[in-house]
Design a protein around this motif. Structure first.
Motif, PDB file in Angstrom:
ATOM      1  N   ILE B  47      -5.020  -1.696   4.042  1.00 21.23           N
ATOM      2  CA  ILE B  47      -4.386  -0.574   4.744  1.00 21.23           C
ATOM      3  C   ILE B  47      -4.659   0.758   4.051  1.00 21.23           C
ATOM      4  N   GLY B  48      -4.351   1.809   4.778  1.00 21.44           N
ATOM      5  CA  GLY B  48      -4.474   3.147   4.217  1.00 21.44           C
ATOM      6  C   GLY B  48      -3.234   3.942   4.561  1.00 21.44           C
ATOM      7  N   GLY B  49      -2.841   4.840   3.672  1.00 18.61           N
ATOM      8  CA  GLY B  49      -1.665   5.639   3.956  1.00 18.61           C
ATOM      9  C   GLY B  49      -1.545   6.824   3.017  1.00 18.61           C
ATOM     10  N   THR B  50      -0.456   7.554   3.194  1.00 15.62           N
ATOM     11  CA  THR B  50      -0.211   8.759   2.398  1.00 15.62           C
ATOM     12  C   THR B  50       0.966   8.517   1.453  1.00 15.62           C
ATOM     13  N   VAL B  51       0.788   8.912   0.213  1.00 14.73           N
ATOM     14  CA  VAL B  51       1.863   8.745  -0.769  1.00 14.73           C
ATOM     15  C   VAL B  51       3.023   9.663  -0.393  1.00 14.73           C
ATOM     16  N   ILE B  52       4.218   9.073  -0.261  1.00 14.56           N
ATOM     17  CA  ILE B  52       5.381   9.903   0.093  1.00 14.56           C
ATOM     18  C   ILE B  52       6.394   9.993  -1.052  1.00 14.56           C
ATOM     19  N   THR B  53       6.466   8.966  -1.864  1.00 18.19           N
ATOM     20  CA  THR B  53       7.390   8.999  -3.004  1.00 18.19           C
ATOM     21  C   THR B  53       6.751   8.319  -4.204  1.00 18.19           C
ATOM     22  N   VAL B  54       6.837   8.979  -5.319  1.00 18.07           N
ATOM     23  CA  VAL B  54       6.360   8.367  -6.561  1.00 18.07           C
ATOM     24  C   VAL B  54       7.577   8.013  -7.394  1.00 18.07           C
ATOM     25  N   ILE B  55       7.661   6.734  -7.751  1.00 15.97           N
ATOM     26  CA  ILE B  55       8.797   6.272  -8.562  1.00 15.97           C
ATOM     27  C   ILE B  55       8.553   6.718 -10.012  1.00 15.97           C
ATOM     28  N   GLY B  56       9.654   6.953 -10.723  1.00 13.70           N
ATOM     29  CA  GLY B  56       9.555   7.406 -12.116  1.00 13.70           C
ATOM     30  C   GLY B  56       8.747   6.461 -12.978  1.00 13.70           C
ATOM     31  N   ASP B  87      -1.178  12.332  -1.812  1.00 13.52           N
ATOM     32  CA  ASP B  87      -2.475  11.668  -2.012  1.00 13.52           C
ATOM     33  C   ASP B  87      -2.696  10.602  -0.931  1.00 13.52           C
ATOM     34  N   LYS B  88      -3.961  10.359  -0.638  1.00 13.01           N
ATOM     35  CA  LYS B  88      -4.304   9.300   0.320  1.00 13.01           C
ATOM     36  C   LYS B  88      -4.678   8.045  -0.465  1.00 13.01           C
ATOM     37  N   VAL B  89      -4.230   6.910   0.023  1.00 11.64           N
ATOM     38  CA  VAL B  89      -4.453   5.663  -0.709  1.00 11.64           C
ATOM     39  C   VAL B  89      -4.984   4.583   0.220  1.00 11.64           C
ATOM     40  N   GLU B  90      -5.971   3.844  -0.249  1.00 18.37           N
ATOM     41  CA  GLU B  90      -6.433   2.627   0.439  1.00 18.37           C
ATOM     42  C   GLU B  90      -6.053   1.454  -0.444  1.00 18.37           C
ATOM     43  N   VAL B  91      -5.473   0.441   0.154  1.00 23.83           N
ATOM     44  CA  VAL B  91      -5.031  -0.711  -0.632  1.00 23.83           C
ATOM     45  C   VAL B  91      -5.459  -2.018   0.034  1.00 23.83           C
ATOM     46  N   LEU B  92      -5.960  -2.907  -0.781  1.00 24.71           N
ATOM     47  CA  LEU B  92      -6.222  -4.281  -0.340  1.00 24.71           C
ATOM     48  C   LEU B  92      -5.308  -5.164  -1.181  1.00 24.71           C
ATOM     49  N   GLY B  93      -4.488  -5.951  -0.518  1.00 23.93           N
ATOM     50  CA  GLY B  93      -3.587  -6.799  -1.298  1.00 23.93           C
ATOM     51  C   GLY B  93      -2.643  -7.597  -0.435  1.00 23.93           C
ATOM     52  N   LEU B  94      -1.763  -8.304  -1.118  1.00 24.32           N
ATOM     53  CA  LEU B  94      -0.828  -9.190  -0.432  1.00 24.32           C
ATOM     54  C   LEU B  94       0.457  -8.443  -0.104  1.00 24.32           C
TER      55      LEU B  94
END
Lengths: 156, 150
Positions: B47-56, B87-94
């Motif tokens: 999937i691909g998406g936009t980072v909306i929250t970064v955890i501490g 940031d834009k992110v592409e992720v491959l995973g479970l």
């Protein structure tokens, strides 16, 4: 995909280099090659539909395949008088796929053999947002322009 | 007449090609993507998406907004990858319970991602200038003709 500037510059460089040897790749024909380099990204018309909340990506995706590009180039070449335009448009979009082939995503790639195969291909050498390739192509374009300027204008 | 026939043939073939893809592409997808994820799919996804929250920094991970058409879903990425909001992110995973353990991840910095569009926009006037310098459109013939003094 790299940016359009990279695609256009790559097509320009290739036409200029080929133009040293072959007359068909000179002058006004370079412009057709440059236009051809953007043919696969006709698929970006989907962005306009996005503005109206219409999702057509799954329908227009084949525009970004060589088969789809061949057909689009065919349609565009009908706006010209001779077959040379078609060949230049094809050369242009081949340069597009050459550059895109270098790109990498976490999975997938381009279905280069669609509709005969759904297999997707990518080399994964460059990240999509890499601007270094554009910078290199800009420098190369200037060098090629300077190197070929006198040669092409020389009537002998 | 020949031109009209060719236009019809090429358009018909193109529409057929698009229809074929539209009908069968899901069968041939290597991994389910955004469309399936916003519909509630769990399992291995790309999937691909936009980072909306970064955890501490104390707990690893960040949230991305995955969109498809009108629908969207927030997914937590279990990774300590250095990202920033936007940031834009592409992720491959479970994917399980709206969380992904990434096998592979690619991050495009916000400024870098949007600079693609700026560089692309620059190409349009360049191509238009070079093309129209050499070619003009003849409305009578509906074809491009070479300019004489280009």
């Amino acid at each position: 995909m790299p940016d359009w500037l990279a695609h256009v510059l790559f097509a320009y460089i290739l036409c200029k280099v080929l133009g040293v040897k072959f007359e068909k790749f000179r002058g006004e024909n370079i412009a057709i090659g440059m236009v051809g380099s953007l043919i696969p990204d006709v698929v970006k018309i989907g962005l306009i539909f996005d503005l109206f909340d219409i999702d057509i990506w799954d329908f227009i995706a084949p525009l970004h395949t060589p088969a789809g590009s061949l057909l689009v180039a065919g349609l565009m070449s009908l706006l010209f008088y001779d077959l040379t335009a078609y060949l230049l448009l094809v050369l242009g979009f081949i340069t597009h796929y050459m550059l895109d082939f270098l790109m990498g995503h976490v999975s997938g790639g381009m279905p280069l053999l669609f509709p005969f195969s759904w297999e997707e291909y990518q080399l994964g050498l460059i990240q999509v947002d890499n601007y270094f390739i554009t910078l290199v192509l800009m420098i190369l374009a200037v060098i090629v322009y300077a190197a070929t300027k006198n040669r092409v204008s020389d009537p002998s | 007449m020949k031109r009209l026939v060719l236009t019809i043939v090429l358009l018909t073939t193109l529409i057929s090609l698009n229809t074929y893809y539209y009908l069968y592409h899901e069968k041939h997808e290597e991994y389910p993507g955004n469309e399936e994820v916003v519909e509630g799919f769990t399992g291995k996804v790309s999937i691909g998406g936009t980072v909306i929250t970064v955890i501490g920094k104390d707990s690893s991970g960040f949230y991305i907004l995955v969109e498809h058409g009108h629908k969207s879903k927030t997914i937590k990425i279990l990774s300590n990858f250095n990202v920033e909001k936007g940031d834009k992110v592409e992720v491959l995973g479970l994917l399980h319970q709206d969380k992904i353990t990434p096998e592979k991840i690619m991050v495009y910095k916000k400024w870098s991602y949007y600079s693609i569009f700026i560089r692309s926009a620059l190409a349009i006037p360049i191509v238009a200038y070079v093309f129209l310098k050499h070619w003009r459109f003849d409305l009578r013939d509906m074809r491009f003709k070479r300019r004489k003094n280009a």
